[in-house]
Design a protein around this motif. Structure first.
Motif, mmCIF file in Angstrom:
data_model
loop_
_atom_site.group_PDB
_atom_site.id
_atom_site.type_symbol
_atom_site.label_atom_id
_atom_site.label_comp_id
_atom_site.label_asym_id
_atom_site.label_seq_id
_atom_site.Cartn_x
_atom_site.Cartn_y
_atom_site.Cartn_z
ATOM 1 N N PHE A 2 5.818 -11.182 16.793
ATOM 2 C CA PHE A 2 6.425 -12.030 17.808
ATOM 3 C C PHE A 2 7.265 -13.121 17.155
ATOM 4 O O PHE A 2 6.947 -13.599 16.079
ATOM 5 N N THR A 3 8.305 -13.540 17.858
ATOM 6 C CA THR A 3 9.103 -14.666 17.384
ATOM 7 C C THR A 3 8.351 -15.960 17.694
ATOM 8 O O THR A 3 7.399 -15.972 18.488
ATOM 9 N N ASP A 4 8.789 -17.056 17.083
ATOM 10 C CA ASP A 4 8.179 -18.355 17.382
ATOM 11 C C ASP A 4 8.312 -18.691 18.866
ATOM 12 O O ASP A 4 7.388 -19.233 19.467
ATOM 13 N N HIS A 5 9.445 -18.368 19.459
ATOM 14 C CA HIS A 5 9.669 -18.633 20.881
ATOM 15 C C HIS A 5 8.674 -17.849 21.735
ATOM 16 O O HIS A 5 8.120 -18.387 22.706
ATOM 17 N N PHE A 10 3.388 -17.781 25.057
ATOM 18 C CA PHE A 10 1.989 -17.436 25.283
ATOM 19 C C PHE A 10 1.085 -18.663 25.174
ATOM 20 O O PHE A 10 0.160 -18.831 25.974
ATOM 21 N N ALA A 11 1.348 -19.530 24.220
ATOM 22 C CA ALA A 11 0.517 -20.726 24.055
ATOM 23 C C ALA A 11 0.587 -21.615 25.292
ATOM 24 O O ALA A 11 -0.440 -22.109 25.772
ATOM 25 N N VAL A 12 1.777 -21.803 25.827
ATOM 26 C CA VAL A 12 1.951 -22.625 27.027
ATOM 27 C C VAL A 12 1.222 -21.993 28.210
ATOM 28 O O VAL A 12 0.542 -22.673 28.976
ATOM 29 N N HIS A 13 1.322 -20.683 28.343
ATOM 30 C CA HIS A 13 0.686 -20.012 29.475
ATOM 31 C C HIS A 13 -0.835 -19.973 29.346
ATOM 32 O O HIS A 13 -1.545 -20.047 30.353
#
Length: 69
Positions: A2-5, A10-13
Motif C-alpha cells: 500500500f502507498t502511504d496515502h 485505513f488508519a483514519v477509518h
C-alpha cells in the motif's frame, strides 16, 4: 504494497469506526432501558450486519471474482 496515502485512509477509518462503535454503545445504554428495547436493538444490529455482509460480498463477487449478475 500500500502507498502511504492508502495506509492513512485505513488508519483514519479504523479510528472513526472505534468512535462510531462507542457512540452506538452510548445510545443503547441511554435509550434501551428495558429488556425488550435491548432485544430490539440487538436484532437491528444483527440485521444491519447481515445487510452489510451481503453488500460487501456482492462487491467482492462483482469486482474481484468478476462474476456477472
Amino acid at each position: 504494497g500500500f502507498t502511504d496515502h492508502e495506509i492513512e485512509f485505513f488508519a483514519v477509518h479504523i479510528e472513526a469506526d472505534e468512535i462510531h462503535g462507542e457512540r452506538g454503545y452510548e445510545i443503547v445504554e441511554t435509550y434501551a432501558t428495558t429488556d425488550a428495547l435491548r432485544t430490539r436493538a440487538v436484532e437491528a444490529v444483527r440485521q444491519a450486519t447481515e445487510m452489510r455482509w451481503q453488500y460487501m460480498t456482492g462487491l467482492y463477487r462483482a469486482y474481484v471474482l468478476k462474476e456477472e449478475a
